[in-house]
Design an enzyme around this catalytic site. Sequence first.
Site, PDB file in Angstrom:
ATOM      1  N   TYR A 227       1.024  14.833  23.244  1.00  0.00           N
ATOM      2  CA  TYR A 227       0.147  14.891  22.023  1.00  0.00           C
ATOM      3  C   TYR A 227       1.302  15.468  21.112  1.00  0.00           C
ATOM      4  CZ  TYR A 227      -3.314  15.604  18.587  1.00  0.00           C
ATOM      5  OH  TYR A 227      -4.110  15.748  17.210  1.00  0.00           O
ATOM      6  N   SER A 311      -2.502   8.822  18.443  1.00  0.00           N
ATOM      7  CA  SER A 311      -2.586   9.595  17.281  1.00  0.00           C
ATOM      8  C   SER A 311      -1.483  10.488  16.904  1.00  0.00           C
ATOM      9  CB  SER A 311      -3.817  10.634  17.358  1.00  0.00           C
ATOM     10  OG  SER A 311      -4.485  10.955  16.154  1.00  0.00           O
ATOM     11  N   TYR A 312      -1.517  11.830  16.981  1.00  0.00           N
ATOM     12  CA  TYR A 312      -0.235  12.635  16.590  1.00  0.00           C
ATOM     13  C   TYR A 312       0.968  12.292  17.809  1.00  0.00           C
ATOM     14  CZ  TYR A 312       2.580  16.517  15.007  1.00  0.00           C
ATOM     15  OH  TYR A 312       3.192  17.450  14.558  1.00  0.00           O
ATOM     16  N   ASP A 386      -9.873   2.016  12.101  1.00  0.00           N
ATOM     17  CA  ASP A 386      -9.596   3.613  12.122  1.00  0.00           C
ATOM     18  C   ASP A 386     -10.078   4.172  10.972  1.00  0.00           C
ATOM     19  OD1 ASP A 386      -8.558   5.925  12.817  1.00  0.00           O
ATOM     20  OD2 ASP A 386      -7.304   5.112  14.441  1.00  0.00           O
ATOM     21  N   HIS A 418     -10.674   5.068  15.643  1.00  0.00           N
ATOM     22  CA  HIS A 418      -9.654   5.713  16.377  1.00  0.00           C
ATOM     23  C   HIS A 418      -9.708   5.923  17.762  1.00  0.00           C
ATOM     24  CE1 HIS A 418      -6.188   8.248  15.698  1.00  0.00           C
ATOM     25  NE2 HIS A 418      -6.391   9.379  16.260  1.00  0.00           N
TER      26      HIS A 418
END
Length: 441
Positions: A227, A311-312, A386, A418
């Site tokens: 992450y 995501s990240y 999203d 998301h």
Amino acid sequence: GKLAIIRENRLQNKIEILISNPEDGKNEVIYTETNKYYIERIDDSYMTMTDDGDYFIINSEKDGWNHYYLYDMGGKLVNQITKGEWDVTDFIGIDSKNKTLYYQSAEESPLTRDIYSIRFDGTKKKKLSTQKGWNRAVFSNGFKYYIQYYSNANTPTVITLHNSKGKLIRTLEDNSKLKETVKEYNFSPVEFLSINTPSSKWDLNAYMIKPANFDPNKKYPMFMYLYGGPGSQQATDRWSRDWAWFQMLAQKGYIVVCVDNRGTGARGEEFKKMTYGQLGKYETIDQIEAAQYLSTLPYIDENRTGIWGWSYGGFMSTSCLFLGNDVFEMAIAVAPVSSWRYYDSIYTELYMGLPQDNAEGYDNNSPLNHTDKLKGKYLLIHGTADDNVHFQNAIELSEKLVQDNKQFEMQFYMDKDHGIYGGNTRLHLYTRMTNFILDNL
């Protein structure tokens, strides 16, 4: 009656506490703090008043670590409550009558969490949790009892009831059925390691899952997970829902590894905030260097290295494949940020400042500007609805790859947000990713 107001500037590096008189609307600033990077996003537990209204407690990283401080209502510091080279990680509550603060911290290790009580004056600190791993507590209103949630990387969560001194009263849920299932499916133990990389002055925490029938004389492909975002952690000694998929991949002959790069949490302010203004830069260097180190291990096949994140983590896995194109052979990115110019301002500006003040920080570390470097296999996944990392991120990235004449794979999920779930979606997503790994790693 008086009202306390917490005010922050747009750059989120200056915070003020005001005491307001609702009768005439007059305000008085009683506390001000500034930080050369930023002040962590403020939540409900940032400022807590004692029942008598004479004192308040705040948390601050002003000595380099996240700690609690006691102030009187005039804004005068009474004393620092917790102290040391470790981070307080959660505010549990205050018992005003007994002048006691309950909190969770990473004092023993960034990998673990324990529950403590301490007097407002900083004396009589007591560790209430007894087992090494991840401990979380929820107290009853009168602070006579608490429910504890405990797990470690190889033990599913156990829920117990205790009195305020930490004495066990009874077990509420021992998760024995899940423990049996884990045994039945022959889970491999999750192992922790620390990795020394050339660019980081800190060792990086990591975990590894090896195949159940692991043979040190064989070479295995390595699939990395990450992450990597500011203050986050993945390499922690707690039970995770991720284990099931990772264990399945391990049983198919992959070594699964996760490394927490610089910028992640529970290791003090300097480690976390050194990525300020350059999100993605140092994190990507750390992941590439960690992969290079791991590839030197005799049982890891250096020509079969993959990485994935969401995501990240998708932003990171994309950056790693583009910038580490001689280290990684494949990557999967789920709902990735492709430019911080497209992400919401309260998050982005906290870590990056304003785009007009830091154009280079935004653009140099955007995967959009490195698409020409793609060499390996790439799978880009996004939900079209999203509302967090907008679909624009994926579309812009795919268009840049097309114009750079790079072949890659895409999987879009209609009207999914998301989290990418609902109906058959999650099963489809994980099947798609699993097949991509089997075919390309």
